[in-house]
Design a protein around this motif. Structure first.
Motif, PDB file in Angstrom:
ATOM      1  N   ALA B 157       0.717  -1.360   0.127  1.00  0.00           N
ATOM      2  CA  ALA B 157       0.697   0.215   0.123  1.00  0.00           C
ATOM      3  C   ALA B 157       0.701   0.990   0.013  1.00  0.00           C
ATOM      4  O   ALA B 157       0.355   2.059  -0.666  1.00  0.00           O
ATOM      5  CB  ALA B 157      -0.806   0.268   1.267  1.00  0.00           C
ATOM      6  N   MET B 158       2.164   1.380   0.721  1.00  0.00           N
ATOM      7  CA  MET B 158       2.737   2.036   0.981  1.00  0.00           C
ATOM      8  C   MET B 158       3.277   2.593  -0.777  1.00  0.00           C
ATOM      9  O   MET B 158       3.545   3.852  -1.258  1.00  0.00           O
ATOM     10  CB  MET B 158       3.965   1.768   1.822  1.00  0.00           C
ATOM     11  N   VAL B 159       3.970   1.133  -1.040  1.00  0.00           N
ATOM     12  CA  VAL B 159       4.285   1.622  -2.558  1.00  0.00           C
ATOM     13  C   VAL B 159       3.396   2.425  -3.267  1.00  0.00           C
ATOM     14  O   VAL B 159       4.288   3.362  -4.563  1.00  0.00           O
ATOM     15  CB  VAL B 159       4.839   0.675  -3.323  1.00  0.00           C
ATOM     16  N   GLU B 160       2.183   1.426  -3.654  1.00  0.00           N
ATOM     17  CA  GLU B 160       0.797   1.785  -4.374  1.00  0.00           C
ATOM     18  C   GLU B 160       1.044   3.866  -3.701  1.00  0.00           C
ATOM     19  O   GLU B 160       0.251   4.426  -4.763  1.00  0.00           O
ATOM     20  CB  GLU B 160      -0.364   1.377  -4.591  1.00  0.00           C
ATOM     21  N   ARG B 161       0.796   4.218  -2.916  1.00  0.00           N
ATOM     22  CA  ARG B 161       0.392   5.727  -2.505  1.00  0.00           C
ATOM     23  C   ARG B 161       1.456   6.431  -2.987  1.00  0.00           C
ATOM     24  O   ARG B 161       0.963   7.629  -3.698  1.00  0.00           O
ATOM     25  CB  ARG B 161       0.362   5.489  -1.227  1.00  0.00           C
ATOM     26  N   HIS B 162       3.384   5.727  -2.491  1.00  0.00           N
ATOM     27  CA  HIS B 162       4.326   6.609  -3.934  1.00  0.00           C
ATOM     28  C   HIS B 162       3.914   6.901  -4.681  1.00  0.00           C
ATOM     29  O   HIS B 162       4.245   7.716  -5.354  1.00  0.00           O
ATOM     30  CB  HIS B 162       5.175   5.734  -3.046  1.00  0.00           C
ATOM     31  N   ILE B 168       8.625   7.443  -8.103  1.00  0.00           N
ATOM     32  CA  ILE B 168       8.796   6.402  -8.666  1.00  0.00           C
ATOM     33  C   ILE B 168       9.273   5.166  -8.087  1.00  0.00           C
ATOM     34  O   ILE B 168       9.728   5.276  -7.341  1.00  0.00           O
ATOM     35  CB  ILE B 168      10.072   7.048 -10.282  1.00  0.00           C
ATOM     36  N   ALA B 169       8.743   4.098  -8.231  1.00  0.00           N
ATOM     37  CA  ALA B 169       9.567   2.637  -7.736  1.00  0.00           C
ATOM     38  C   ALA B 169       9.750   1.425  -8.094  1.00  0.00           C
ATOM     39  O   ALA B 169       9.324   0.980  -9.301  1.00  0.00           O
ATOM     40  CB  ALA B 169       8.549   1.904  -6.666  1.00  0.00           C
ATOM     41  N   ILE B 170      11.573   1.532  -8.543  1.00  0.00           N
ATOM     42  CA  ILE B 170      11.592  -0.085  -8.502  1.00  0.00           C
ATOM     43  C   ILE B 170      11.857  -1.116  -8.052  1.00  0.00           C
ATOM     44  O   ILE B 170      12.501  -0.773  -6.977  1.00  0.00           O
ATOM     45  CB  ILE B 170      13.477   1.144  -9.726  1.00  0.00           C
ATOM     46  N   ILE B 171      11.889  -1.887  -8.453  1.00  0.00           N
ATOM     47  CA  ILE B 171      11.113  -2.887  -7.453  1.00  0.00           C
ATOM     48  C   ILE B 171      11.642  -5.041  -7.425  1.00  0.00           C
ATOM     49  O   ILE B 171      11.212  -4.539  -8.615  1.00  0.00           O
ATOM     50  CB  ILE B 171      10.364  -3.476  -6.620  1.00  0.00           C
ATOM     51  N   ALA B 172      13.252  -4.334  -7.409  1.00  0.00           N
ATOM     52  CA  ALA B 172      13.291  -5.887  -7.480  1.00  0.00           C
ATOM     53  C   ALA B 172      13.169  -7.010  -6.957  1.00  0.00           C
ATOM     54  O   ALA B 172      13.538  -6.967  -5.669  1.00  0.00           O
ATOM     55  CB  ALA B 172      15.193  -6.205  -7.555  1.00  0.00           C
ATOM     56  N   SER B 173      12.867  -7.651  -7.171  1.00  0.00           N
ATOM     57  CA  SER B 173      12.121  -8.901  -6.492  1.00  0.00           C
ATOM     58  C   SER B 173      11.767 -10.316  -6.940  1.00  0.00           C
ATOM     59  O   SER B 173      11.093 -10.267  -8.018  1.00  0.00           O
ATOM     60  CB  SER B 173      11.028  -8.532  -5.043  1.00  0.00           C
TER      61      SER B 173
END
Lengths: 220, 208
Positions: B157-162, B168-173
């Motif tokens: 939820a925090m990433v989505e709100r950001h 911008i969110a770049i997630i390595a997972s």
């Protein structure tokens, strides 16, 4: 500027007793006093000999005490990602290293100068020689701190860095020792001025050498 | 937070004498989320560090407009200090910003020294540090490692709100994250296989 002050406060909290880096300045101090205490036992109760060689012993003890905290000076911050976070905030490695030199010196330089007083009493050093030792330590310990931080930064990626850094520091510290302890035999202050000049050069080089070393270590 | 942007062109990454990936192009605009997926050892973390500007790419360039915040396996919190002091150090550097302590469930842990925190609790504390930084570009390396299901929901939820706020969110997972509008970048598409040595300038053989 306030960022640098924040980092200095953290460095000091880490390096002074009660901080997170294993007793910080207390251990080198006790080590220094232990050497000054053991020396008369080893040499015997020959007062003139002790007074003649005592100043040199104080210098060697100070040099060895400066090696003790080296492995915890820079490495934990790199391992825990502090340097990465500082870099992302635009705080350069050079600035952090310059602050680290100041904090490291504050944590062992002045305490060592205080501890030199009981050490001088144990070794039977007279007033004038003590004065030269104290001025010499004031002039020389910033240089020792600078060499220490440089070497801690250079050996930061090595697993057996602790032993290696001690070996690396000793030859680099020889000039400081020659001029600092050497002025004891002449009784003049010319050597002390050279010690101070050496210290200034070392302190000026360290942020750039250390910063480059940290950046190189991060690439791996 | 407007007009942040992250673009990479023709990136290549080398580890030792091995070329991990090459000819990687990507551009992330404000408000977008991108997940980088790859099997282990393909260079996800290396890519994140290159995008953050902490490592130099073997080839190519990264163009970054806006400050970057990094969250990886190292929380950068002092082990022996209570969590409040460890986070307070970063608050002093970043300025007074909401670290979302309540949302992350860290309020009760503030007096606990960081070394007693569990993996998941450390990760949540690192999220608090990232929130407090207020950087428009988030680079997250395995952000869900060690988090329980509830914390995963909170962090998603925090990433989505950001992103909704224009970040911008770049997630390595390798774990799937439920974030609306997230695109995926498969690092394996840019991998160098032993048969693809047609370009002598970039092949790992010529590097040795």
């Amino acid at each position: 500027m306030s960022a640098l002050w924040t980092i200095l406060r953290r460095d000091l909290a880490m390096l002074f007793p009660g901080g997170g880096r294993g007793g910080g300045s207390l251990l080198p101090l006790l080590f220094f006093l232990a050497v000054a205490m053991l020396y008369p036992f080893a040499v015997g109760p020959d007062a003139p000999l002790l007074a003649k060689t005592g100043g040199g012993v104080i210098w060697v003890a100070a040099l060895l005490a400066a090696i003790l905290p080296l492995d915890r000076l820079v490495a934990p911050d790199l391992e825990q990602g502090f340097f990465d976070q500082w870099a992302l905030r635009g705080i350069s490695e050079e600035a952090v290293i310059a602050i680290r030199v100041l904090a490291h010196w504050l944590s062992f330089g002045p305490p060592l100068m205080v501890a030199a007083l009981p050490a001088a009493a144990l070794l039977g050093i007279d007033g004038n020689a003590l004065r030269i030792v104290e001025i010499g330590l004031l002039a020389g310990t910033p240089g020792l701190a600078a060499i220490g931080v440089t070497i801690a930064s250079l050996t930061v990626g090595l697993k057996s860095g602790a032993a290696l850094s001690g070996l690396l520091l000793i030859p680099l510290a020889v000039p400081l020792l020659i001029f600092g302890a050497g002025s004891l035999s002449t009784g003049s202050e010319g050597g002390l001025a050279l010690t101070a000049a050496l210290s200034l050069v070392l302190v000026a080089i360290t942020p750039f050498a250390g910063g480059a070393a940290i950046r190189a270590a991060r690439e791996n | 937070m407007n007009a942040c942007r992250l673009a990479a062109s023709n990136l290549a990454c080398r580890k030792g004498d091995r070329l991990l990936f090459r000819r990687l192009d990507c551009a992330v605009e404000a408000g977008q989320a991108l997940q980088i997926t790859a099997p282990n050892g393909m260079g996800k973390s290396s890519l994140i560090r290159i995008l953050a500007g902490l490592a130099r790419p073997f080839a190519g360039a990264v163009e970054r407009n806006g400050a970057a915040g990094l969250l990886d396996e190292r929380p950068a919190l002092d082990e022996h200090r209570p969590l409040s002091n460890a986070l307070g150090f970063w608050r002093n550097l970043d300025g007074e910003q909401d670290q979302a302590l309540q949302e992350l469930g860290l309020k009760a842990l503030m007096e606990v020294p960081v070394r007693y925190l569990s993996t998941g609790q450390r990760k949540r504390a690192a999220f608090a540090r990232l929130m407090g930084q207020g950087a428009p570009i988030w680079l997250l390396d395995e952000p869900l490692n060690g988090l329980d299901t509830q914390a995963v929901t909170v962090c998603e939820a925090m990433v989505e709100r950001h992103c909704n706020k224009g970040g911008i969110a770049i997630i390595a997972s390798h774990q799937s994250m439920r974030i609306s509008g997230m695109t995926e970048l498969k690092l394996a598409d840019f991998a160098v296989t032993s048969s693809s040595a047609e370009d002598p300038a970039l092949s790992s053989e010529s590097v040795i």
